[in-house]
Scaffold this motif. Structure first.
Motif, PDB file in Angstrom:
ATOM      1  N   ILE A 285      13.383  23.684  -0.151  1.00 12.67           N
ATOM      2  CA  ILE A 285      12.846  24.479   0.798  1.00 12.67           C
ATOM      3  C   ILE A 285      11.277  23.865   1.376  1.00 12.67           C
ATOM      4  CG2 ILE A 285      11.821  27.065   1.239  1.00 12.67           C
ATOM      5  CD1 ILE A 285      13.658  27.611  -1.038  1.00 12.67           C
ATOM      6  N   ILE A 286      11.220  23.875   2.590  1.00 17.81           N
ATOM      7  CA  ILE A 286       9.976  23.203   3.094  1.00 17.81           C
ATOM      8  C   ILE A 286       9.221  24.385   4.078  1.00 17.81           C
ATOM      9  CG2 ILE A 286       8.824  21.356   4.286  1.00 17.81           C
ATOM     10  CD1 ILE A 286      11.282  19.831   3.807  1.00 17.81           C
ATOM     11  N   THR A 287       8.036  24.352   3.708  1.00 14.29           N
ATOM     12  CA  THR A 287       7.104  25.312   4.533  1.00 14.29           C
ATOM     13  C   THR A 287       5.853  24.556   5.018  1.00 14.29           C
ATOM     14  OG1 THR A 287       6.271  26.409   2.335  1.00 14.29           O
ATOM     15  CG2 THR A 287       8.177  27.536   3.437  1.00 14.29           C
ATOM     16  N   VAL A 288       5.086  25.438   5.942  1.00  8.90           N
ATOM     17  CA  VAL A 288       4.123  24.673   6.337  1.00  8.90           C
ATOM     18  C   VAL A 288       2.901  25.460   5.620  1.00  8.90           C
ATOM     19  CG1 VAL A 288       2.179  24.334   8.087  1.00  8.90           C
ATOM     20  CG2 VAL A 288       4.506  24.084   8.496  1.00  8.90           C
ATOM     21  N   ASP A 289       1.889  24.753   4.883  1.00  8.38           N
ATOM     22  CA  ASP A 289       0.829  25.449   3.985  1.00  8.38           C
ATOM     23  C   ASP A 289       0.049  26.206   4.830  1.00  8.38           C
ATOM     24  OD1 ASP A 289       1.555  23.904   1.944  1.00  8.38           O
ATOM     25  OD2 ASP A 289       0.029  22.104   2.240  1.00  8.38           O
ATOM     26  N   GLY A 290      -0.345  27.510   4.216  1.00  7.59           N
ATOM     27  CA  GLY A 290      -1.138  28.339   5.039  1.00  7.59           C
ATOM     28  C   GLY A 290      -0.588  29.166   6.005  1.00  7.59           C
TER      29      GLY A 290
END
Length: 312
Positions: A285-290
């Motif tokens: 799973i890859i998400t954008v920090d913040g």
């Protein structure tokens, strides 16, 4: 300046002060900013002075014809906007939860989790939130990463290619991706005993295009065995083309085992009885920090994690 991360609690930072910072940034004039917020000018000046004393820095330069934010002011204005945006989103999320989860969630996935994991996760999510609209983009990781960083996806399931920067991204590993060779049902090699790499190296192949990770791993597999890489090759990853090509020829195709098992269960193709020393890197799973996910995206992400624990 107070270095306590929760300094704003002790200082009793007011939402009104955050609104004043934004109004001053837009108006560059204390009189017009106070009018916009329906405050008196002395009250606005006092709130700004209190905030500057609280932080121990000057936030605005007082000029003859207005005000300009200092570097400290620009920093505080940016965070004020983020804080107020987050509060606004919180209200929208609460309204959505009270009304029954709805809205739009957009995610990206590479093929293996897109076939093996995501259908189960979406089905589980829809049981709790039937009104939730879920958009899915199935592409290569580098394409999905660009969309994620542009804010077009809430999260993605894939990998971060070595040439891509992981700065500003969070990665949570889910599983790996071993590969296998597949052929049409009734292919002569399905009856072969003790099949070896040398037996399939000279066969016609359908492979991912040059430059792709799986193509590179596949060619490396043959070279490490002291064999020439296949030369009778069709380059494509289009499943709609691969299926009829396999059915109409004796070509072989390399694909992730999870994907191959799905198509084998549909009677479309068969997995050759040979274990390939070829494996893709792990995906996750890859998400954008913040980036704060909506309740709908959080619910889908929770289902993805649950299903991943069950199958990987």
């Amino acid at each position: 300046m107070d270095t306590n991360p929760n300094w704003f609690l002790r200082a009793r930072l007011k939402t009104r002060q955050l609104l004043l910072l934004i109004a001053l940034d837009e108006q560059r004039n204390i009189h017009r900013a106070s009018e916009e917020l329906h405050m008196t000018q002395p009250a606005a000046s006092k709130q700004l002075k209190d905030l500057e004393e609280m932080l121990g820095v000057q936030l605005f330069e007082r000029l003859p014809r207005g005000m300009e934010p200092t570097i400290y002011g620009e920093t505080m204005i940016r965070h004020a906007r983020m804080a107020l945006t987050s509060l606004s989103l919180a209200h929208e999320d609460i309204v959505a939860i009270k009304a029954g989860l709805s809205g739009q969630v957009d995610i990206g996935t590479i093929m293996t989790p897109g076939i093996a994991l995501l259908p189960q996760a979406i089905t589980r999510t829809k049981q709790h939130a039937p009104k939730l609209r879920i958009g899915v983009e199935m592409e290569q990781s580098n394409v999905l990463l660009e969309q994620l960083q542009r804010g077009r996806l809430d999260f993605m399931i894939g990998r971060i290619p070595e040439r891509e920067s992981a700065e500003g991204l969070s990665y949570e590993e889910l599983g790996d991706e071993p590969a296998c060779a597949v052929v049409r049902p009734g292919h002569p090699l399905l009856k072969a005993k003790n099949l070896q790499l040398r037996d399939i190296a000279t066969q016609p192949w359908i492979l991912p295009p040059q430059g792709s990770i799986l193509r590179a791993r596949c060619e490396l597999m043959f070279r490490r065995a002291g064999l020439e890489v296949p030369i009778n090759v069709v380059d494509t990853t289009a499943v709609l083309l691969i299926k009829p090509l396999l059915q109409q020829t004796d070509a072989l195709n390399v694909m992730p085992i999870a994907v191959a098992k799905y198509y084998e269960s549909q009677g479309v193709l068969n997995i050759l009885p040979i274990e390939l020393p070829c494996r893709m890197d792990a995906f996750g799973i890859i998400t954008v920090d913040g980036h704060i996910l909506s309740p709908g995206a959080e619910l889908l992400l929770k289902s993805v994690r649950e299903v991943a624990r069950e199958i990987y």
